[in-house]
Design an enzyme around this catalytic site. Sequence first.
Site, mmCIF file in Angstrom:
data_model
loop_
_atom_site.group_PDB
_atom_site.id
_atom_site.type_symbol
_atom_site.label_atom_id
_atom_site.label_comp_id
_atom_site.label_asym_id
_atom_site.label_seq_id
_atom_site.Cartn_x
_atom_site.Cartn_y
_atom_site.Cartn_z
ATOM 1 N N GLN A 139 39.654 41.614 44.706
ATOM 2 C CA GLN A 139 38.588 40.612 44.699
ATOM 3 C C GLN A 139 39.139 39.269 44.253
ATOM 4 O OE1 GLN A 139 35.087 42.194 42.946
ATOM 5 N NE2 GLN A 139 33.887 40.327 43.125
ATOM 6 N N ARG A 166 31.075 51.551 44.693
ATOM 7 C CA ARG A 166 31.690 50.828 43.575
ATOM 8 C C ARG A 166 31.168 49.404 43.512
ATOM 9 N NH1 ARG A 166 36.524 47.613 42.867
ATOM 10 N NH2 ARG A 166 37.774 48.180 41.022
ATOM 11 N N SER A 211 43.378 46.131 41.547
ATOM 12 C CA SER A 211 41.971 46.456 41.366
ATOM 13 C C SER A 211 41.394 47.054 42.649
ATOM 14 C CB SER A 211 41.204 45.209 40.910
ATOM 15 O OG SER A 211 39.887 45.535 40.526
ATOM 16 N N LEU A 212 40.486 46.347 43.340
ATOM 17 C CA LEU A 212 39.950 46.852 44.600
ATOM 18 C C LEU A 212 41.061 47.245 45.567
ATOM 19 C CD1 LEU A 212 37.704 47.195 46.814
ATOM 20 C CD2 LEU A 212 38.201 44.809 47.401
ATOM 21 N N HIS A 236 36.544 45.921 34.190
ATOM 22 C CA HIS A 236 37.776 46.447 33.585
ATOM 23 C C HIS A 236 37.746 46.320 32.058
ATOM 24 C CE1 HIS A 236 39.442 46.962 37.542
ATOM 25 N NE2 HIS A 236 39.261 45.698 37.824
ATOM 26 N N GLN A 296 39.664 53.232 35.894
ATOM 27 C CA GLN A 296 40.014 51.872 36.315
ATOM 28 C C GLN A 296 38.906 50.871 36.003
ATOM 29 O OE1 GLN A 296 39.380 50.062 39.941
ATOM 30 N NE2 GLN A 296 41.534 49.942 40.552
#
Length: 291
Positions: free
Chosen positions: A10, A113, A88-89, A192, A240
Amino acid sequence: MVFALLFPGQGAQFRGMGNDLFPRYPGLTRFAADVLGYDLAALCRDDPDGVLARTRYTQPALFVVNALHTFEREHHERRRADYYLGHSLGEYNALLAAGAFDFETGLRLVAKRAELMDAASGGAMTAVMDAPEARLREIFAEHDVSGVDVAGYNTDQQLVIAAPDEVLRAAHAALQEHGVRFAPLRVSAPFHSRYMAPVRAEFEEFLRGFTFDVPHTPVIANTTGRPHRPDALVAALGEQLVSPVRWTDSVRHLLGEDPDLEYEEIGGQAVQRMVARIRQATPVATTESRE
């Protein structure tokens, strides 16, 4: 020579992304629109009312565009990767590329998500420059600022912090007083970090409804900076959400495998710039020290 394929997360989205890919993959594009319930190609092309910046839309859009870039790369039989690494993503695109799940499963996971993360609120994130974690802790202790989590270790020069809004405002004031540079991120919640625990619980329950395959190529986990354990994928993807993205550790793990690491980023240059900075700050290991 170790070769890694990198996937951005992202923040890498932009209006017009995927315009060159959607016409070449009409079936997958229509399928994604059916799963998501909206015209993904039109959303990426026009970005009406700036919705592409909303987590609910950003994450599925990036996942699909990154996936199509990956399929295009494979179609042209480009060099096979020894490792996959996503920020991340981007970790979901890495797992897709490694065969842990198929396109439909990955899209449904990312859509859920994104929905859960978009619904979270009451906090935000900030990138902090040129201040090691120990120094940040000193500054926050001096100003009685508690409740700040480190949400990302992007490079040695950049950390990301997350906290509820009032805590983050106090953290900004403390950083400003000490001349530390920072930049608030355009996100709706403290991703996170410990504050995403309710999201983690619901997402892990959703994850248990799917079956995952053993990746054919190692995928480095954001939470550990080491390859995913196939038998612990559900726990790792849930973790995560509440743990920092250990990008620096992940890249250093690969540099430990091969100091001459070669890499390519899918769809842009955002994360490979971070890799270059980490490499510059990493001492070259001798043969003896690597052994």
